[in-house]
Design an enzyme around this catalytic site. Sequence first.
Site, PDB file in Angstrom:
ATOM      1  N   LYS A 141      -0.072  13.054 -16.474  1.00 22.27           N
ATOM      2  CA  LYS A 141      -1.046  14.025 -16.416  1.00 22.27           C
ATOM      3  C   LYS A 141      -2.424  13.101 -16.115  1.00 22.27           C
ATOM      4  O   LYS A 141      -2.463  11.939 -15.969  1.00 22.27           O
ATOM      5  CB  LYS A 141      -1.526  14.520 -17.725  1.00 22.27           C
ATOM      6  N   LYS A 168     -14.444  11.754 -28.783  1.00 25.86           N
ATOM      7  CA  LYS A 168     -14.348  10.169 -29.021  1.00 25.86           C
ATOM      8  C   LYS A 168     -15.706   9.887 -30.058  1.00 25.86           C
ATOM      9  O   LYS A 168     -16.448  10.812 -30.167  1.00 25.86           O
ATOM     10  CB  LYS A 168     -14.638   9.738 -27.749  1.00 25.86           C
ATOM     11  N   HIS A 208      -2.438  18.068 -23.991  1.00 22.31           N
ATOM     12  CA  HIS A 208      -2.037  17.846 -25.267  1.00 22.31           C
ATOM     13  C   HIS A 208      -2.346  18.882 -26.476  1.00 22.31           C
ATOM     14  O   HIS A 208      -1.335  19.364 -27.084  1.00 22.31           O
ATOM     15  CB  HIS A 208      -2.739  16.499 -25.925  1.00 22.31           C
ATOM     16  N   ASP A 249       0.866  -1.252   0.206  1.00 19.81           N
ATOM     17  CA  ASP A 249      -0.089   0.075  -0.008  1.00 19.81           C
ATOM     18  C   ASP A 249       0.959   1.189   0.064  1.00 19.81           C
ATOM     19  O   ASP A 249       1.936   1.342   0.705  1.00 19.81           O
ATOM     20  CB  ASP A 249      -0.956   0.009   1.289  1.00 19.81           C
ATOM     21  N   GLU A 283     -10.936  10.671 -32.576  1.00 15.72           N
ATOM     22  CA  GLU A 283     -10.710   9.363 -32.116  1.00 15.72           C
ATOM     23  C   GLU A 283     -12.152   8.488 -32.626  1.00 15.72           C
ATOM     24  O   GLU A 283     -13.140   9.124 -32.189  1.00 15.72           O
ATOM     25  CB  GLU A 283     -10.407   9.227 -30.716  1.00 15.72           C
TER      26      GLU A 283
HETATM   27  C1  BG6 Z   1      -4.484  10.036 -23.574  1.00 15.76           C
HETATM   28  C2  BG6 Z   1      -5.803  10.351 -23.239  1.00 15.76           C
HETATM   29  O1  BG6 Z   1      -3.727  11.295 -22.757  1.00 15.76           O
HETATM   30  O2  BG6 Z   1      -4.258  10.387 -24.938  1.00 15.76           O
HETATM   31  C3  BG6 Z   1      -6.731   9.526 -24.198  1.00 15.76           C
HETATM   32  O3  BG6 Z   1      -6.028  10.010 -21.858  1.00 15.76           O
HETATM   33  C4  BG6 Z   1      -6.396   9.471 -25.535  1.00 15.76           C
HETATM   34  O4  BG6 Z   1      -8.111   9.586 -23.868  1.00 15.76           O
HETATM   35  C5  BG6 Z   1      -4.887   9.539 -25.876  1.00 15.76           C
HETATM   36  O5  BG6 Z   1      -7.040   8.647 -26.527  1.00 15.76           O
HETATM   37  C6  BG6 Z   1      -4.572   9.819 -27.059  1.00 15.76           C
HETATM   38  O6  BG6 Z   1      -3.106   9.852 -27.480  1.00 15.76           O
HETATM   39  P1  BG6 Z   1      -2.538   9.166 -28.872  1.00 15.76           P
HETATM   40  O7  BG6 Z   1      -0.905   9.547 -28.674  1.00 15.76           O
HETATM   41  O8  BG6 Z   1      -2.998   8.109 -29.321  1.00 15.76           O
HETATM   42  O9  BG6 Z   1      -3.120  10.515 -29.877  1.00 15.76           O
END
Ligand code: BG6
Length: 469
Positions: free
Chosen positions: A140, A318, A232, A86, A208
Amino acid sequence: MSDPTRSDALVFFGATGDLAYKQVFPALQSMVKHGTLDVPVIGVAKAGWDLDQLKVRARDSLTAHDGIDEHAWTKLAELLRYVDGDYGDPATFKALEEQLGGAKRPLHYLAIPPSLFGTVAEGLASAGAAEPGSRVVVEKPFGRDLASARELNRIIHRTFPEEAIFRIDHYLGKEAVQNLLYFRFANTFVEPVWGRDHVESIEITMAESFGVKGRGKFYEEAGAIRDVLQNHLIQTLAVLTMEPPSGHDAESLRDAKAALIRSMRPLSKDDVVRGQFKGYHDEDGVAPDSTVETYAAVRLAIDSWRWAGVPVLIRAGKELPETVTEVVVELKRPPLGVFDDIRPSQANRFRFRLGPEVTIAIEARAKAPGGGMSGEPVLLQVMHHSPKDLPPYERLLGDAMKGDATLFARQDSVEATWAVVDPILDDATPVFPYEPGTWGPSEADDLAQPVHGWNDPPPTGASTGDAPA
Ligand code: BG6
């Protein structure tokens, strides 16, 4: 490897978790293969496992991702250790200390929820594993808003000084994002057009085609704004728009980026449209009445001399029609149509595709063959895919072990990004439903109306043609 400042052990908390499975084990194998990892690697988690179970998990992860390189795997398996316990229990850190043996400068990677950062940092300090020379990498999301990010910084700073803290944003480790920076400052033809005099608009799309992939519980805490926009995408925008750094060191670059983020105007409720794909409520871990957004579109302004008045649009979602991340910088049209009128859809554009394939393209026009003086679209394009590309986690973990903070987010820029999104977090605005497989709620079209609508990325592999007028 004999560098006296280099980390002499790699400890990763959350060793049995999702991130370790998806990103960390493949990165570790690759680092061993490239000769950049030959120190003890200690996984820590509370799963009731032993080292053999961790190794089985690691092999599964490699099989599911990059495949097993038997030579590198054998070496990695020798380096692997495991501590089960833990994070609130001093015995866990005692056991870690034993596994660290003589290591004096461990790198601790916290692939765990931020609510546990403080507990782990204190455990490390009390076990003497946070002495000068040791480092910490944190995942993050760094905080949930500006106030909690500040609080988190305060907690971590009790144990680690700022120069020992490496905040991961894996987008900054992507070759394609580094190339944005390189391309801008290595090509003379870019600078004269890079600003309000020639740029009509900037647009970033992160689409995505999948949903939350079993991460419903995590996603309920995040939503698109906290998951990808605050980190990002704003970081990517900063790389695209920052001033040239004043020096070659990490801090000059981070200073320039932080200055740009500070000049972003905090978003207002009129600048955002949130959406949620139909069916999100059926995901495991999602509340039946959840108003968490799986899509967000924002219109941002950069109040700087260079960018004043240039609309910046960002959207992420998404269950969109495809998986693609693209940055488009659209230039103003020529002041006069000398031979034919150039429609808005025919303007010159820089298209930086960050994934899945990596391309830099310039949409231009040339005379169409034949008698008249009318044009057709041409695409000047480079495609980048090199076996030398380092996947982001390999690059970033390697950099953190060297103590190179260039590609990590600094405290001030993380706080500045939260200041941009703080006014639109949670239920500040309504959430609109959208059908999976579409480009999000139609309400988002209004945001892009002043720039003639969103530039939907062309399908992967397709060349760009004239968009309809
Ligand atoms: C992550 C997110 O930081 O980045 C995800 O938590 C997302 O939800 C992902 O799908 C996307 O990363 P990449 O490199 O596949 O564009």
